[in-house]
Scaffold this motif. Structure first.
Motif, PDB file in Angstrom:
ATOM      1  N   PRO A  47       0.198   7.760   7.450  1.00  0.00           N
ATOM      2  CA  PRO A  47       0.384   6.420   6.871  1.00  0.00           C
ATOM      3  C   PRO A  47      -0.508   5.342   7.495  1.00  0.00           C
ATOM      4  O   PRO A  47      -0.274   4.158   7.266  1.00  0.00           O
ATOM      5  CB  PRO A  47       1.861   6.132   7.158  1.00  0.00           C
ATOM      6  N   GLN A  86       3.730   2.964  13.313  1.00  0.00           N
ATOM      7  CA  GLN A  86       2.408   3.532  13.597  1.00  0.00           C
ATOM      8  C   GLN A  86       1.295   2.505  13.379  1.00  0.00           C
ATOM      9  O   GLN A  86       0.286   2.515  14.071  1.00  0.00           O
ATOM     10  CB  GLN A  86       2.182   4.755  12.701  1.00  0.00           C
ATOM     11  N   ASN A  87       1.491   1.611  12.408  1.00  0.00           N
ATOM     12  CA  ASN A  87       0.460   0.625  12.099  1.00  0.00           C
ATOM     13  C   ASN A  87       0.549  -0.630  12.964  1.00  0.00           C
ATOM     14  O   ASN A  87      -0.380  -1.426  12.990  1.00  0.00           O
ATOM     15  CB  ASN A  87       0.536   0.230  10.628  1.00  0.00           C
ATOM     16  N   LEU A  97      -5.590   4.160   4.446  1.00  0.00           N
ATOM     17  CA  LEU A  97      -5.168   3.707   3.108  1.00  0.00           C
ATOM     18  C   LEU A  97      -6.114   2.650   2.547  1.00  0.00           C
ATOM     19  O   LEU A  97      -6.424   2.646   1.357  1.00  0.00           O
ATOM     20  CB  LEU A  97      -3.744   3.146   3.167  1.00  0.00           C
ATOM     21  N   ASP A 123      -0.032  -7.737   9.573  1.00  0.00           N
ATOM     22  CA  ASP A 123       0.659  -7.748   8.285  1.00  0.00           C
ATOM     23  C   ASP A 123       0.797  -6.314   7.767  1.00  0.00           C
ATOM     24  O   ASP A 123      -0.206  -5.638   7.563  1.00  0.00           O
ATOM     25  CB  ASP A 123      -0.139  -8.557   7.256  1.00  0.00           C
ATOM     26  N   ILE A 124       2.023  -5.895   7.550  1.00  0.00           N
ATOM     27  CA  ILE A 124       2.236  -4.522   7.089  1.00  0.00           C
ATOM     28  C   ILE A 124       3.109  -4.530   5.836  1.00  0.00           C
ATOM     29  O   ILE A 124       4.222  -5.062   5.835  1.00  0.00           O
ATOM     30  CB  ILE A 124       2.885  -3.662   8.195  1.00  0.00           C
ATOM     31  N   ASN A 125       2.565  -3.959   4.765  1.00  0.00           N
ATOM     32  CA  ASN A 125       3.280  -3.864   3.489  1.00  0.00           C
ATOM     33  C   ASN A 125       3.095  -2.451   2.963  1.00  0.00           C
ATOM     34  O   ASN A 125       1.992  -2.091   2.562  1.00  0.00           O
ATOM     35  CB  ASN A 125       2.697  -4.843   2.465  1.00  0.00           C
ATOM     36  N   SER A 170       0.837  -1.195   0.000  1.00  0.00           N
ATOM     37  CA  SER A 170       0.000   0.000   0.000  1.00  0.00           C
ATOM     38  C   SER A 170       0.869   1.239   0.000  1.00  0.00           C
ATOM     39  O   SER A 170       1.922   1.279   0.637  1.00  0.00           O
ATOM     40  CB  SER A 170      -0.913   0.015   1.215  1.00  0.00           C
ATOM     41  N   GLU A 171       0.370   2.258  -0.689  1.00  0.00           N
ATOM     42  CA  GLU A 171       1.193   3.444  -0.917  1.00  0.00           C
ATOM     43  C   GLU A 171       0.976   4.501   0.155  1.00  0.00           C
ATOM     44  O   GLU A 171      -0.155   4.773   0.554  1.00  0.00           O
ATOM     45  CB  GLU A 171       0.837   4.043  -2.282  1.00  0.00           C
ATOM     46  N   ILE A 172       2.079   5.121   0.607  1.00  0.00           N
ATOM     47  CA  ILE A 172       1.955   6.254   1.518  1.00  0.00           C
ATOM     48  C   ILE A 172       2.627   7.479   0.912  1.00  0.00           C
ATOM     49  O   ILE A 172       3.454   7.381   0.011  1.00  0.00           O
ATOM     50  CB  ILE A 172       2.572   5.957   2.912  1.00  0.00           C
ATOM     51  N   TYR A 173       2.198   8.661   1.374  1.00  0.00           N
ATOM     52  CA  TYR A 173       2.838   9.929   1.045  1.00  0.00           C
ATOM     53  C   TYR A 173       3.294  10.521   2.375  1.00  0.00           C
ATOM     54  O   TYR A 173       2.480  10.628   3.290  1.00  0.00           O
ATOM     55  CB  TYR A 173       1.830  10.908   0.406  1.00  0.00           C
ATOM     56  N   THR A 174       4.554  10.871   2.463  1.00  0.00           N
ATOM     57  CA  THR A 174       5.017  11.460   3.719  1.00  0.00           C
ATOM     58  C   THR A 174       5.734  12.774   3.454  1.00  0.00           C
ATOM     59  O   THR A 174       6.006  13.131   2.314  1.00  0.00           O
ATOM     60  CB  THR A 174       5.972  10.498   4.463  1.00  0.00           C
ATOM     61  N   PHE A 184       4.713   1.096   0.690  1.00  0.00           N
ATOM     62  CA  PHE A 184       5.746   1.660  -0.196  1.00  0.00           C
ATOM     63  C   PHE A 184       5.501   3.140  -0.404  1.00  0.00           C
ATOM     64  O   PHE A 184       4.411   3.647  -0.174  1.00  0.00           O
ATOM     65  CB  PHE A 184       5.790   0.919  -1.544  1.00  0.00           C
ATOM     66  N   GLY A 233      -2.466  -4.396  -2.594  1.00  0.00           N
ATOM     67  CA  GLY A 233      -2.347  -3.203  -1.764  1.00  0.00           C
ATOM     68  C   GLY A 233      -3.295  -2.110  -2.236  1.00  0.00           C
ATOM     69  O   GLY A 233      -4.234  -2.364  -2.992  1.00  0.00           O
ATOM     70  N   HIS A 234      -3.020  -0.899  -1.786  1.00  0.00           N
ATOM     71  CA  HIS A 234      -3.893   0.225  -2.123  1.00  0.00           C
ATOM     72  C   HIS A 234      -3.054   1.389  -2.626  1.00  0.00           C
ATOM     73  O   HIS A 234      -2.037   1.711  -2.027  1.00  0.00           O
ATOM     74  CB  HIS A 234      -4.672   0.657  -0.879  1.00  0.00           C
ATOM     75  N   LEU A 235      -3.502   1.990  -3.700  1.00  0.00           N
ATOM     76  CA  LEU A 235      -2.817   3.195  -4.162  1.00  0.00           C
ATOM     77  C   LEU A 235      -3.346   4.372  -3.361  1.00  0.00           C
ATOM     78  O   LEU A 235      -4.541   4.464  -3.086  1.00  0.00           O
ATOM     79  CB  LEU A 235      -3.058   3.426  -5.655  1.00  0.00           C
ATOM     80  N   HIS A 236      -2.448   5.267  -3.011  1.00  0.00           N
ATOM     81  CA  HIS A 236      -2.822   6.436  -2.213  1.00  0.00           C
ATOM     82  C   HIS A 236      -3.867   7.275  -2.969  1.00  0.00           C
ATOM     83  O   HIS A 236      -3.783   7.406  -4.193  1.00  0.00           O
ATOM     84  CB  HIS A 236      -1.559   7.266  -1.957  1.00  0.00           C
ATOM     85  N   MET A 252      -2.894   2.604   7.944  1.00  0.00           N
ATOM     86  CA  MET A 252      -3.489   1.710   6.945  1.00  0.00           C
ATOM     87  C   MET A 252      -5.010   1.674   7.035  1.00  0.00           C
ATOM     88  O   MET A 252      -5.672   1.297   6.069  1.00  0.00           O
ATOM     89  CB  MET A 252      -2.895   0.307   7.073  1.00  0.00           C
ATOM     90  N   LEU A 293      -3.832  13.114   4.441  1.00  0.00           N
ATOM     91  CA  LEU A 293      -3.118  12.679   3.241  1.00  0.00           C
ATOM     92  C   LEU A 293      -1.673  12.283   3.519  1.00  0.00           C
ATOM     93  O   LEU A 293      -1.057  11.578   2.738  1.00  0.00           O
ATOM     94  CB  LEU A 293      -3.156  13.781   2.176  1.00  0.00           C
ATOM     95  N   THR A 294      -1.111  12.772   4.623  1.00  0.00           N
ATOM     96  CA  THR A 294       0.268  12.397   4.938  1.00  0.00           C
ATOM     97  C   THR A 294       0.301  11.446   6.127  1.00  0.00           C
ATOM     98  O   THR A 294       1.352  11.194   6.704  1.00  0.00           O
ATOM     99  CB  THR A 294       1.128  13.637   5.246  1.00  0.00           C
ATOM    100  N   ASN A 302      -2.332  -1.883  15.188  1.00  0.00           N
ATOM    101  CA  ASN A 302      -3.598  -2.259  14.558  1.00  0.00           C
ATOM    102  C   ASN A 302      -3.485  -3.384  13.540  1.00  0.00           C
ATOM    103  O   ASN A 302      -4.497  -3.961  13.161  1.00  0.00           O
ATOM    104  CB  ASN A 302      -4.214  -1.042  13.851  1.00  0.00           C
ATOM    105  N   PHE A 303      -2.276  -3.644  13.057  1.00  0.00           N
ATOM    106  CA  PHE A 303      -2.142  -4.611  11.965  1.00  0.00           C
ATOM    107  C   PHE A 303      -0.995  -5.578  12.227  1.00  0.00           C
ATOM    108  O   PHE A 303       0.060  -5.189  12.703  1.00  0.00           O
ATOM    109  CB  PHE A 303      -1.884  -3.893  10.634  1.00  0.00           C
TER     110      PHE A 303
END
Lengths: 651, 348
Positions: free
Chosen positions: B340, A472-473, B345, A479-481, A421-425, A483, B106-109, B342, B337-338, A476-477
């Protein structure tokens, strides 16, 4: 900027409801942020754009209302200031036109300081000011009424009755009327009397020359201060006053006499007294209204519509721009075909004329033809325009800084399909983030004025934020994946600064080979020939990878070519070998492939104790392979592997 | 031999009718019809009969063969029906209302998803994508855009300045870009019109963070310069793009505003989707959210990049991408939006 409806109505008739008026004013550029009802009045809160200092005044706002309401402004009835027979309070002004482009002033004798009348106090309160005494209130009232700052001095406190404008050397001590002390920055504009600094011009008056309860004689002045010097000094002192906000944006240079007359009128009315000097008006230019031409053809070409000329003239008239047609061709000119104005549906009998406007001095934002075009368009109303789609050329040539967005889409889709799963930081990180990685902060790019210490450095890696996202996850989780594809900032100084996109991820469910496989698949899809092993790191949290994406996508090759299906069947066999553990499977596979062009694919099928079984596909595109031919190749492979790796065939 | 044939037929048929699985049926088929099956062997014997007997026996042999084949075919059908029925019964035994097992993708942002849409929409009207630096010079970020030093409009874009120590850079000259508009000058000075470009990217401002403001935020800059670009084209483009992205039913309005690099200047407001225009903290109670400031490119900018402002015109706009995303998904805080987390997400 706050403006009470009751005050505005003194200048212009208003027929629209407060809500309608607010919406309409927003459309023409006077952003209405809030409308509040209070004490039988309505208070508008406006956001004034930097180009319109004239709107920092009740009169300026009333003028805009007059334009949208198509009404006339009621002019103030001002007295003619005349020189008295006896100049009892003369003053000597030593100008510097670089600092004050204009210096207008007058002395008034025998005033009495007392509270200003209730109506004035009410108005000042409504616009957020605190009433002090009649003379000071008048200076504030007139500034907000007419949009030009002014100041009142206690005449007796001006030593030598002489004022000199000059630049501060820097470091001088100054105490303002509100009893705060400052060390002046270099080049702040100051006024000195014979001995002391008595005014921080354009920003704040001095305590030593200010109006007190005992003041009997005042010197009122209106100055036109240099906007850049005012702006720099007020930024340096972190001291923004109502006056400095107006000066920075450029004040009405033609309005000083009117402002002085209005202030003198109110002083005499509310504090008594009489004019006691000539009217000083030091300037080196006339500060007259200026002419500006508007070609209707150009206007129509830029706007895309033909607004009837009568309407254009009435709009310009409503903004006091005194339009007059200076040329009018009797035949419509041949229009350049590349422009296709949209018909408004109104019969206008448009001819290409040139309209000359005379711009009042308070509209110093109107400098070029396009500025006039905007004036017409905004009062006509943006929401009355038709909508078109641009015509013209489409270039197939790549533009500078071209980015092939498709590559990014492919890359992200593959990672998503692989379960990440995608994050923006944030690009900005803190010192602690770096030191926790045992990195020295001096190796990284830094912001001089960070919003907080958590966001002081430009990140050199995506790892830090990915690991933070991971923890942070955690609660709650299982399994964490995750990018991220984002920029990192390399180099330790600005001359060597380099921005690169990095692609990084972390997984606690996938093992090394699964992560490697994802990257292999990603590279395959993008046509990148690279072994991803070096990008992968095994951390306590999971398997992490980080790729210099900007670098690697230079290899991208999305071209695909069909390879004809084989006409002849392949021969497939498995070869079990006993080879020392330290020999890498990848090396063995490469060597097997090297032995013959008929070996088209080799993979590791199985590992059991000290033996490894390889799955080998032999194929000849031009013909059938015979058992003998394959046998020869097999012999060659076995012989070679024996020599190179001391490999033995498992019996 | 005729008797033998009839005997074979009867044995085969009665055997076949008892078979209830395909495998046995196949075996029995081979047993009678295979290369060395009972019937095949008998048929081979026909050749040895006297010539005059052969047609009669031959016809009978064919009939027997056909009868066996038909019986096999019918029985096959029966077996299939039975199997289906059984699997139906089996299906009823498992609880099919339990949710399926989803593949692990997975999931795209949400920002990526909206940006992909933005790029697609602009592609349809001929815009190419460009990408440029975030570490930017004062020149491209401000000066080329008609915002000289000491211009009061710089107050509306409070800047993050970069540490210039250890470098030859003059302090204040290199900054983190405050607007993607910085790419206007960079692109235009290198190419002659016509040009149609969009530039997605991150911007930085010295700004206190709240629900609708961040010190890092995304914009998509766009501009078009050609021989006959009109204000109505700008309105039409904004309207087309936002309706494609946010839905046909959205409410838009335009207002005049001032940015030094456009004249006339346009601001675009979209009715707040978080509160449907009723007013909320996200839209500062106004019911509207500023989404796409724009305008006709100022002649001073065209001149600065070497274009003749009497021969070409253009428009420019900036979509507040972060805000567009939050408005599309009715997220009430830009900071989501920033984040992370899940749990956020996975909703996209």
């Amino acid at each position: 900027m706050l403006a009470p409806l009751s005050w505005l109505k003194e200048y212009v008739d208003i027929t629209l409801s407060p809500k309608e008026l607010g919406d309409r004013l927003t459309e023409v550029g006077l952003g209405t942020e809030k409308i509040t009802k209070a004490d039988g009045d309505v208070i508008f809160e406006f956001e004034i754009t930097p180009n319109r200092p004239d709107l920092l005044s009740i009169l300026g706002i009333a003028r805009e209302i007059a334009a949208v309401e198509r009404k006339k402004i009621r002019q103030l009835n001002l007295p003619n200031l005349t020189k008295p027979k006896k100049e009892s309070l003369p003053i000597k002004l030593n100008p510097d036109y670089k600092l004050f482009q204009r210096w207008t002033g007058i002395s008034i004798a025998n005033i009495s300081i007392k509270p200003s009348p209730q109506w004035m106090q009410d108005r000042l309160t409504k616009i957020g000011l605190r009433p002090i005494n009649n003379v000071i209130d008048i200076t504030n009232y007139v500034m907000f009424e007419l949009g030009i700052p002014l100041h009142a001095f206690d005449y007796d406190q001006i030593i030598g009755h002489e004022m000199t404008v000059e630049k501060a050397i820097g470091g001088e001590h100054f105490t303002s009327v509100d009893e705060k002390s400052y060390h002046l920055p270099k080049n702040a504009i100051i006024i000195k009397d014979k001995e002391r600094i008595i005014d921080l011009a354009g920003i704040k008056g001095g305590l030593n020359s200010g109006i007190t309860d005992n003041t009997k004689y005042v010197f009122l002045h209106v100055t036109i201060d240099d906007p850049i010097l005012i702006r720099r000094a007020s930024i340096a002192l972190s001291l923004r006053s109502d006056a400095s906000a107006i000066y920075e944006r450029g004040v009405d240079k033609g309005g000083t006499l009117k402002t002085l007359a209005r202030a003198a009128q109110l002083v005499i009315e509310l504090a008594g007294g009489n004019i006691a000097s000539k009217i000083y008006d030091l300037k080196n230019k006339a500060f007259e209204p200026w002419k500006l031409k508007l070609r209707t053809e150009r206007m129509n070409n830029i706007l895309g519509i033909e607004i009837p000329e009568k309407r254009v003239l009435s709009i310009l008239e409503s903004l006091n721009l005194n339009p007059s047609i200076i040329t009018l061709s009797s035949f419509p000119r041949k229009r350049e075909s590349r422009f296709v104005p949209v018909k408004t549906g109104i019969k206008s009998g448009v001819t290409d004329s040139v309209i000359e406007c005379t711009v009042p001095t308070y509209r110093n934002d109107l400098k070029i033809e396009e500025d006039l075009i905007e004036e017409v368009a905004r009062i006509y109303g943006y929401n009355n325009f038709p909508k078109t789609i641009p015509i013209g050329q489409l270039s197939t040539k790549k533009i500078p800084y071209f980015k092939d967005f498709k590559i990014e889409e492919i890359a992200k889709n593959i990672l998503q399909a692989s379960g990440l799963s995608e994050i923006y930081t944030y690009s900005l990180i803190g010192e602690k983030d770096l030191t926790e990685q045992r990195w020295k902060t001096e190796d990284f790019l830094r912001v001089d004025n960070p919003v907080s210490l958590e966001f002081e450095y430009l990140r050199p890696t995506l790892k830090i934020n990915l690991l933070k996202g991971f923890s942070q996850n955690k609660p709650n989780f299982k399994d964490i994946n995750l990018f991220e594809l984002g920029k990192v900032y390399l180099g330790n100084n600005l001359n060597e600064a380099k921005e690169s996109y990095f692609l990084s991820g972390i997984s606690n469910t996938k093992n090394f080979f699964e992560v490697k496989g994802i990257l292999e698949r990603l590279f395959d899809e993008l046509g990148i020939k690279e072994d991803p092993t070096k990008f992968i790191e095994i951390l306590d949290e999971g398997v992490f990878f980080e790729i210099n994406y900007s670098e690697i996508i230079k290899q991208v090759d999305l071209n695909k070519k069909y390879i004809p299906l084989p006409k002849y069947p392949p021969i497939i066999e498995d070869l079990a070998l006993i080879i020392e553990e330290k020999i890498k499977t990848g090396d063995i596979i490469n060597e097997i492939k090297q032995q013959s062009r008929f070996v088209t694919d080799v993979s590791l099928l199985d590992t059991f104790r000290d033996s490894r079984t390889f799955h080998i596909i032999y194929q000849n595109k031009e013909g059938n392979l015979t058992t003998e031919e394959v046998g020869k190749i097999r012999e060659k492979i076995i012989k070679f592997l024996k020599e190179k790796f001391n490999a033995k065939v498992k019996e | 031999m005729e008797e033998e044939l009839i005997q074979i037929k009867n044995t085969a048929v009665s055997l076949i009718l008892d078979i209830l699985d395909r495998k046995t049926l196949e075996e029995v088929k081979l047993q009678f019809l295979g290369r060395s099956g009972k019937l095949t062997l008998v048929i081979k014997e026909i050749a040895k009969l006297p010539k005059e007997d052969r047609p009669e026996v031959g016809r009978l042999a064919n009939e027997v063969k056909k009868a066996i084949e038909d019986t096999i075919a019918n029985q096959e059908l029966r077996i299939r029906q039975l199997t289906d029925q059984e699997s139906g019964e089996r299906k009823e035994k498992i609880d099919t209302s339990v949710p399926g097992i989803k593949p692990d993708i997975g999931h795209l942002h949400p920002m990526t998803q909206v940006l992909m849409d933005v790029v697609d929409v602009f592609k349809t009207i001929g815009f190419q994508v460009a990408d440029g630096p975030e570490i930017e010079t004062d020149y491209y970020n401000f000066e080329v855009l008609n915002i000289p030093k000491d211009h009061p409009s710089r107050d509306t874009q409070q800047t993050l300045f970069l540490d210039t120590r250890k470098s030859k850079v003059v302090p204040g000259e290199v900054i983190l870009r405050t607007q993607t508009s910085a790419m206007q000058g960079r692109i235009m000075e290198k190419i002659k019109p016509p040009v149609r470009a969009i530039v997605p990217g991150k911007n930085f401002r010295y700004e206190q963070v709240d629900a609708s403001h961040g010190f890092e935020f995304w914009q998509v800059e766009g501009f078009l310069v050609d021989t006959s670009v009109r204000l109505t084209d700008l309105f039409g483009t904004i309207d087309y793009v936002l309706r494609k992205l946010m839905g046909e039913g959205i409410k838009l309005k335009f207002a005049t505003t001032n940015f030094p690099f456009v004249e006339p200047g346009v601001d675009t407001y979209i009715q707040c989707t978080v509160c449907n225009g009723r007013g909320c903290s996200f839209c500062k109670q106004s019911g509207w959210s500023e989404i796409m400031p724009a305008g006709m490119i100022h002649p001073n900018v065209l001149k600065a990049v070497g274009y003749d402002s009497q021969k070409v015109t253009g428009f420019a706009f900036a979509i507040g991408l972060s805000r567009l995303v939050t408005l599309r998904y009715q997220m009430d805080d830009l900071r989501l939006l920033t984040n992370p987390d899940m749990r956020i997400l996975e909703q996209f």
